[in-house]
Design a protein around this motif. Structure first.
Motif, short mmCIF file in Angstrom:
data_model
loop_
_atom_site.label_atom_id
_atom_site.label_comp_id
_atom_site.label_asym_id
_atom_site.label_seq_id
_atom_site.Cartn_x
_atom_site.Cartn_y
_atom_site.Cartn_z
N TYR A 60 4.38 8.32 -7.63
CA TYR A 60 2.92 8.18 -7.69
C TYR A 60 2.52 7.02 -6.79
O TYR A 60 3.02 5.90 -6.94
CB TYR A 60 2.46 7.92 -9.13
CG TYR A 60 0.98 7.62 -9.23
CD1 TYR A 60 0.04 8.64 -9.14
CD2 TYR A 60 0.53 6.30 -9.37
CE1 TYR A 60 -1.32 8.36 -9.23
CE2 TYR A 60 -0.82 6.02 -9.45
CZ TYR A 60 -1.74 7.06 -9.38
OH TYR A 60 -3.09 6.79 -9.43
N LEU A 61 1.62 7.27 -5.84
CA LEU A 61 1.21 6.26 -4.86
C LEU A 61 -0.19 5.74 -5.18
O LEU A 61 -1.12 6.52 -5.36
CB LEU A 61 1.23 6.84 -3.45
CG LEU A 61 0.69 5.94 -2.32
CD1 LEU A 61 1.59 4.72 -2.15
CD2 LEU A 61 0.58 6.73 -1.02
N ASP A 62 -0.32 4.43 -5.23
CA ASP A 62 -1.61 3.77 -5.45
C ASP A 62 -1.79 2.71 -4.37
O ASP A 62 -1.05 1.72 -4.34
CB ASP A 62 -1.66 3.15 -6.84
CG ASP A 62 -3.02 2.53 -7.16
OD1 ASP A 62 -3.95 2.73 -6.37
OD2 ASP A 62 -3.13 1.85 -8.20
N VAL A 63 -2.74 2.90 -3.47
CA VAL A 63 -3.00 1.97 -2.37
C VAL A 63 -4.32 1.25 -2.63
O VAL A 63 -5.35 1.89 -2.82
CB VAL A 63 -3.05 2.68 -1.00
CG1 VAL A 63 -3.35 1.68 0.11
CG2 VAL A 63 -1.74 3.40 -0.73
N VAL A 108 -3.07 -4.16 0.38
CA VAL A 108 -3.22 -4.64 1.76
C VAL A 108 -4.05 -5.91 1.75
O VAL A 108 -5.22 -5.91 1.36
CB VAL A 108 -3.87 -3.56 2.64
CG1 VAL A 108 -4.14 -4.12 4.04
CG2 VAL A 108 -2.98 -2.34 2.72
N LEU A 109 -3.44 -7.02 2.18
CA LEU A 109 -4.12 -8.31 2.19
C LEU A 109 -4.85 -8.56 3.49
O LEU A 109 -5.89 -9.23 3.50
CB LEU A 109 -3.10 -9.45 1.97
CG LEU A 109 -2.54 -9.63 0.58
CD1 LEU A 109 -1.35 -8.72 0.34
CD2 LEU A 109 -2.12 -11.07 0.36
N ASN A 110 -4.31 -8.07 4.62
CA ASN A 110 -4.90 -8.39 5.92
C ASN A 110 -4.73 -7.25 6.91
O ASN A 110 -3.72 -6.56 6.91
CB ASN A 110 -4.24 -9.64 6.53
CG ASN A 110 -4.60 -10.90 5.81
OD1 ASN A 110 -3.99 -11.22 4.80
ND2 ASN A 110 -5.59 -11.63 6.31
N LEU A 111 -5.73 -7.10 7.75
CA LEU A 111 -5.66 -6.25 8.93
C LEU A 111 -6.62 -6.87 9.94
O LEU A 111 -7.81 -6.59 9.94
CB LEU A 111 -6.04 -4.81 8.63
CG LEU A 111 -6.05 -3.86 9.84
CD1 LEU A 111 -4.69 -3.83 10.52
CD2 LEU A 111 -6.46 -2.45 9.43
N ASP A 179 1.59 -5.94 0.50
CA ASP A 179 2.53 -6.20 -0.59
C ASP A 179 2.80 -4.90 -1.35
O ASP A 179 1.86 -4.15 -1.66
CB ASP A 179 1.98 -7.25 -1.54
CG ASP A 179 2.16 -8.66 -0.99
OD1 ASP A 179 2.82 -8.81 0.06
OD2 ASP A 179 1.66 -9.61 -1.60
N VAL A 180 4.06 -4.65 -1.64
CA VAL A 180 4.46 -3.38 -2.26
C VAL A 180 5.25 -3.66 -3.54
O VAL A 180 6.18 -4.46 -3.54
CB VAL A 180 5.32 -2.53 -1.31
CG1 VAL A 180 5.73 -1.22 -1.98
CG2 VAL A 180 4.58 -2.26 -0.01
#
Length: 255
Positions: A60-63, A108-111, A179-180
């Motif tokens: 199960y993927l949660d982004v 996702v902290l930064n892009l 972070d994963v």
């Protein structure tokens, strides 16, 4: 007096031309050396999940993200493609977290634009779980094209260099920090004990320490993925797909 002023002006113009030529050479070197897009992905810690039978290879993927520029839908599509087309171990994504053997939660902290040293620092910090502000994770953001500014000062030369520096080829790096956390169901009858220590400053006179013990049926793995894209005059829209693709490949590579 007029002759002296004339020669002074000539010297200034000659110096300006010389500096412009140097700037042009530097721009040419950057353009030639950085003409191709270079995308690199690294993880702070390797993750090794336990092997499971074919029928239990479900994820199960949660982004999640706190970055406006991050296109979560597009990124999840790249991750889905990695598992459906390129993962040869039989793992698949499912919509039900309770039915999945694994849960993979990404934050996702930064892009954004960043210096190479900032990318190294972000990787070295390892998993933070989104507990810190995105800006603090990166430090100073650097647009390396600005290194040409201030090369000359005063009068005509300063104005000329300021104009040219804006037109020079820029060496641009974009960075994605993710972070994963992967959770895995423990074997039937097995329980996982998790101890968490929380230190809090309550005043200038002292601090408080809390220890929390939990029992669950899920094992946890944590890591950080940092992906960088570098090219002359790079725009985010031109780097995004390749950055997402390589980061998604790293997701798939955990299984």
């Amino acid at each position: 007096m007029k002759t002296s002023r004339f020669y002074s002006l000539v010297k200034i113009l000659m110096l300006g031309c010389f500096l412009l030529a140097l700037g042009g050479c530097a721009a040419t070197q950057v353009a030639l050396g950085k003409k191709d897009l270079d995308v690199q992905t690294r993880t702070s810690t390797a993750i090794f999940v336990d092997p499971v039978p074919q029928e239990r290879r479900s994820i199960y993927l949660d982004v999640r993200s706190g970055v406006m520029e991050f296109d979560r839908r597009a990124f999840k599509q790249f991750v889905s493609e990695q598992f459906t087309q390129f993962n040869d171990s039989g793992y698949r994504l499912v919509d039900d977290p309770d039915a999945a053997q694994f849960q993979m939660i990404a934050y996702v902290l930064n892009l954004e634009k960043a210096s190479p040293s900032a990318a190294e620092a972000a990787l070295g910090q390892g998993y933070q779980g989104g507990a810190i502000a995105a800006g603090a994770a990166i430090g100073a953001v650097s647009d390396s094209g600005n290194r040409y500014r201030g090369a000359a000062t005063g009068g005509v030369v300063g104005g000329a260099m300021e104009f040219v520096s804006g037109a020079l080829v820029k060496d641009v790096t974009y960075m994605l920090v993710c972070d994963v956390q992967i959770k895995e169901k423990a074997a039937d009858g097995a329980f996982v004990r998790k101890d968490t220590q929380i230190d809090t400053k309550v005043s200038d006179a002292g601090s408080s320490r809390q220890t929390v013990s939990e029992v669950s049926t899920m094992k946890e793995y944590r890591t950080r993925i940092v992906t960088t894209a570098n090219q002359a005059n790079l725009e985010l829209k031109d780097a995004q797909d390749e950055m997402f693709k390589k980061t998604a490949f790293a997701f798939s590579g955990f299984f």
